[in-house]
Design an enzyme around this catalytic site. Structure first.
Site, PDB file in Angstrom:
ATOM      1  CE  LYS A  74      -4.049   1.969   0.471  1.00  0.00           C
ATOM      2  NZ  LYS A  74      -3.674   2.829  -0.671  1.00  0.00           N
ATOM      3  CE  LYS A  98       3.338   6.495   6.653  1.00  0.00           C
ATOM      4  NZ  LYS A  98       2.928   7.362   5.523  1.00  0.00           N
ATOM      5  CE  LYS A 110       4.793   7.396  -1.327  1.00  0.00           C
ATOM      6  NZ  LYS A 110       4.046   7.670  -0.081  1.00  0.00           N
ATOM      7  CB  THR A 194      -2.677  13.070   5.676  1.00  0.00           C
ATOM      8  OG1 THR A 194      -2.887  11.962   4.798  1.00  0.00           O
ATOM      9  CG2 THR A 194      -1.226  13.104   6.107  1.00  0.00           C
ATOM     10  CB  SER A 364      -5.907   4.546   2.166  1.00  0.00           C
ATOM     11  OG  SER A 364      -5.694   5.682   1.355  1.00  0.00           O
TER      12      SER A 364
HETATM   13  P1  NAD Z   1       1.128  18.191  -1.930  1.00  0.00           P
HETATM   14  O1  NAD Z   1       1.711  18.046  -3.275  1.00  0.00           O
HETATM   15  O2  NAD Z   1      -0.354  18.308  -1.795  1.00  0.00           O
HETATM   16  O3  NAD Z   1       1.779  19.454  -1.154  1.00  0.00           O
HETATM   17  C1  NAD Z   1       3.143  19.623  -0.968  1.00  0.00           C
HETATM   18  C2  NAD Z   1       3.358  21.030  -0.454  1.00  0.00           C
HETATM   19  O4  NAD Z   1       4.720  21.187  -0.080  1.00  0.00           O
HETATM   20  C3  NAD Z   1       3.046  22.125  -1.464  1.00  0.00           C
HETATM   21  O5  NAD Z   1       2.360  23.178  -0.815  1.00  0.00           O
HETATM   22  C4  NAD Z   1       4.434  22.625  -1.885  1.00  0.00           C
HETATM   23  O6  NAD Z   1       4.417  23.985  -2.286  1.00  0.00           O
HETATM   24  C5  NAD Z   1       5.163  22.450  -0.567  1.00  0.00           C
HETATM   25  N1  NAD Z   1       6.627  22.451  -0.670  1.00  0.00           N
HETATM   26  C6  NAD Z   1       7.433  21.769  -1.516  1.00  0.00           C
HETATM   27  N2  NAD Z   1       8.721  22.084  -1.269  1.00  0.00           N
HETATM   28  C7  NAD Z   1       8.716  22.988  -0.252  1.00  0.00           C
HETATM   29  C8  NAD Z   1       9.708  23.689   0.440  1.00  0.00           C
HETATM   30  N3  NAD Z   1      11.000  23.544   0.137  1.00  0.00           N
HETATM   31  N4  NAD Z   1       9.348  24.556   1.440  1.00  0.00           N
HETATM   32  C9  NAD Z   1       8.054  24.716   1.753  1.00  0.00           C
HETATM   33  N5  NAD Z   1       7.060  24.052   1.133  1.00  0.00           N
HETATM   34  C10 NAD Z   1       7.383  23.207   0.133  1.00  0.00           C
HETATM   35  O7  NAD Z   1       1.674  16.939  -1.103  1.00  0.00           O
HETATM   36  P2  NAD Z   1       1.043  16.241   0.187  1.00  0.00           P
HETATM   37  O8  NAD Z   1       0.175  15.146  -0.272  1.00  0.00           O
HETATM   38  O9  NAD Z   1       0.558  17.258   1.131  1.00  0.00           O
HETATM   39  O10 NAD Z   1       2.362  15.548   0.768  1.00  0.00           O
HETATM   40  C11 NAD Z   1       3.312  16.287   1.528  1.00  0.00           C
HETATM   41  C12 NAD Z   1       4.146  15.289   2.331  1.00  0.00           C
HETATM   42  O11 NAD Z   1       3.253  14.505   3.143  1.00  0.00           O
HETATM   43  C13 NAD Z   1       4.929  14.280   1.492  1.00  0.00           C
HETATM   44  O12 NAD Z   1       6.121  13.951   2.156  1.00  0.00           O
HETATM   45  C14 NAD Z   1       4.017  13.074   1.468  1.00  0.00           C
HETATM   46  O13 NAD Z   1       4.720  11.879   1.220  1.00  0.00           O
HETATM   47  C15 NAD Z   1       3.471  13.127   2.871  1.00  0.00           C
HETATM   48  N6  NAD Z   1       2.227  12.406   3.067  1.00  0.00           N
HETATM   49  C16 NAD Z   1       1.107  12.720   2.358  1.00  0.00           C
HETATM   50  C17 NAD Z   1      -0.051  11.984   2.579  1.00  0.00           C
HETATM   51  C18 NAD Z   1      -1.335  12.289   1.854  1.00  0.00           C
HETATM   52  O14 NAD Z   1      -2.355  11.634   2.141  1.00  0.00           O
HETATM   53  N7  NAD Z   1      -1.371  13.245   0.954  1.00  0.00           N
HETATM   54  C19 NAD Z   1      -0.068  10.927   3.511  1.00  0.00           C
HETATM   55  C20 NAD Z   1       1.095  10.671   4.242  1.00  0.00           C
HETATM   56  C21 NAD Z   1       2.230  11.406   3.993  1.00  0.00           C
END
Ligand code: NAD
Length: 434
Positions: A74, A98, A110, A194, A364
């Site tokens: 997953k 996790k 992934k 999340t 999920s």
């Molecule tokens: P997303 O694409 O929706 O958002 C990412 C954000 O990070 C954007 O606002 C982008 O502008 C910002 N960003 C990128 N580089 C940056 C920097 N240097 N400084 C400040 N901001 C920056 O992605 P997401 O889904 O929110 O995922 C973000 C993190 O959370 C990732 O590591 C992802 O693996 C993790 N995550 C996401 C989920 C989920 O359900 N979406 C679940 C678990 C973990």
């Protein structure tokens, strides 16, 4: 500067390096260690894309199933120009840990495509998403490997991918992918899951530390799916969101910001262009708001720093600048292991990714269960199940940390790797595949 491949390999080595101390504490046998040292399956694909101007471009992509010991793999799909095999493998490994930390019957997977998706038109993005799904279709399935959204992918993209899988399978198979739009069998509550999960883990820490939400000033790095919903819900609960940063800008207001108008303003740039992504940096009209460079957020005066962007946001180069007393990891792997040691020696509490961001995969799982039994729950029920599971599993981690005198990360890994090790051992001695 390291090439992409070197960066990915270094990330994987760093992630594996953290396991040494865990294995020693768990007294797990060497076979478990060897089993978890490499992914079960790693698929590299190329995805041809016909651009709108008629030209052809070919992108590289991966799908990694780190392990399926406790259930089907997953994990999300990332579209980003820095994606490489090492990064995808590391993210798949963290998913395996996790899912075990929060007791879900899943392994870790992934996927990713090395692309800057913001350079594509909406139709090009849809063709690329469908092309990637076709390329990995043989190795995924509701009992095998179930993708979901990650950085730069969202429910719209999951909808296209679910549809492409249905075309290949010649039937609807909603359980093959999660994070789908509601009309295609998505779950209420998945989009905010999340952030909601991260908030409930922070609430637990605050209760434990006898701190009131109103006394805690929070800075949020990353204003996408994870960061925004966390900020919105935390603001509603009474925490003070004093700073927000996306990849281009930091907004700071010592009295506190309301995340919702900032989000709505940012969304306009998406709606205007009819694109999947926002074009503009965060903006705020509130009087007294200061704006600075993206990296300014790390050194701001705050109590809780939420990392919700990308890996290694905090490393040895900037760890000394951090002034927060707590770091909440919504991103996967946002603190390098060396920086983690520096934070530990300064007694900064780190609430680790494998617990703090597990809300997404918990919902999920609920989506997958709903797809498979055909009976759907309302948002209230989904949120309650999410919070109940996280509360129970986080309580286990907090208690273990206290009992063993270790960090929350070490305790979370002990809980997750311990479950993985017991599943490996329970399967006997003669397994050669799967
Ligand atoms: P997303 O694409 O929706 O958002 C990412 C954000 O990070 C954007 O606002 C982008 O502008 C910002 N960003 C990128 N580089 C940056 C920097 N240097 N400084 C400040 N901001 C920056 O992605 P997401 O889904 O929110 O995922 C973000 C993190 O959370 C990732 O590591 C992802 O693996 C993790 N995550 C996401 C989920 C989920 O359900 N979406 C679940 C678990 C973990």
């Amino acid at each position: 500067m390291m090439s992409d491949t070197q960066a990915g390999t270094a990330l994987f080595d760093d992630a594996q390096g953290r396991l040494e101390a865990i294995f020693q504490r768990l007294e797990a046998n060497g076979e478990v260690r060897r089993r978890l040292a490499q992914p079960a399956l790693s698929l590299e694909v190329s995805i041809p894309l016909r651009r709108d101007d008629g030209s052809l471009e070919v992108f590289r992509g991966w799908r990694v199933q780190y392990d399926s010991i406790r259930g089907p793999a997953k994990g999300g799909i990332r579209f980003h120009p820095q994606v490489d095999q090492g990064e995808v493998t590391t993210l798949a490994f963290w998913m395996a840990v996790k899912c075990a930390v929060v007791g879900l019957p899943f392994g870790g997977g992934k996927g990713g495509v090395c692309v800057d998706p913001k350079t594509l038109s909406p139709l090009e993005l849809e063709r690329l998403s469908r092309g990637y799904l076709r390329a990995i279709a043989d190795v995924i399935g509701p009992d095998r490997d179930i993708p979901a959204p990650d950085v730069n992918t969202n429910e719209t993209i999951m909808g296209w991918m679910a549809d492409e899988y249905a075309i290949i399978a010649r039937r609807q198979v909603p359980g093959v992918i999660t994070g789908k739009p509601l009309p295609l069998g998505g779950s209420p509550g998945r989009v905010a899951a999340t952030g909601r999960g991260a908030l409930s883990v922070l609430d637990m820490w605050a209760k434990h530390a006898r701190r009131e939400p109103g006394d805690l000033r929070i800075a949020v790095q990353g204003f996408g799916n994870g960061g925004y919903h966390f900020a919105r819900l935390a603001h509603a609960r009474g925490y003070r969101i004093v700073a927000i940063a996306d990849s281009r800008r930091t907004l700071h207001h010592p009295e506190g910001l309301d995340p919702t108008p900032i989000w709505e303003e940012k969304q306009k740039s998406r709606e205007l262009k009819g694109l999947v992504y926002c074009e503009e940096a965060v903006r705020c009209e509130q009087a007294g708001t200061r704006s600075g460079d993206a990296e300014d957020i790390l050194s701001l005066d705050c109590d809780v720093l939420v990392l919700a962007a990308l890996e290694n946001a905090v490393d040895t180069g900037n760890v000394e600048a951090i002034r927060a007393e707590v770091i909440l990891e919504i991103a996967n792997g946002p603190v390098s292991s060396e920086a983690d040691r520096a934070l530990e020696s300064r007694e900064v509490t780190v609430i680790p990714d494998v617990l703090a961001n597990a809300g997404g995969v918990i919902v999920s799982h609920l989506e997958w269960v709903q797809n498979r039994c055909g009976e759907y729950r309302d948002e209230e029920a989904v949120n309650r199940l999410l919070e109940e599971r996280l509360a129970a599993e986080a309580a286990g981690v907090f208690a273990l940390a206290e009992r063993e005198g270790v960090t929350l990360r070490t305790a979370a890994y002990m809980q997750g790797i311990g479950r993985l090790a017991r599943a490996i051992q329970a399967r006997g001695n003669c397994q050669e595949a799967g």
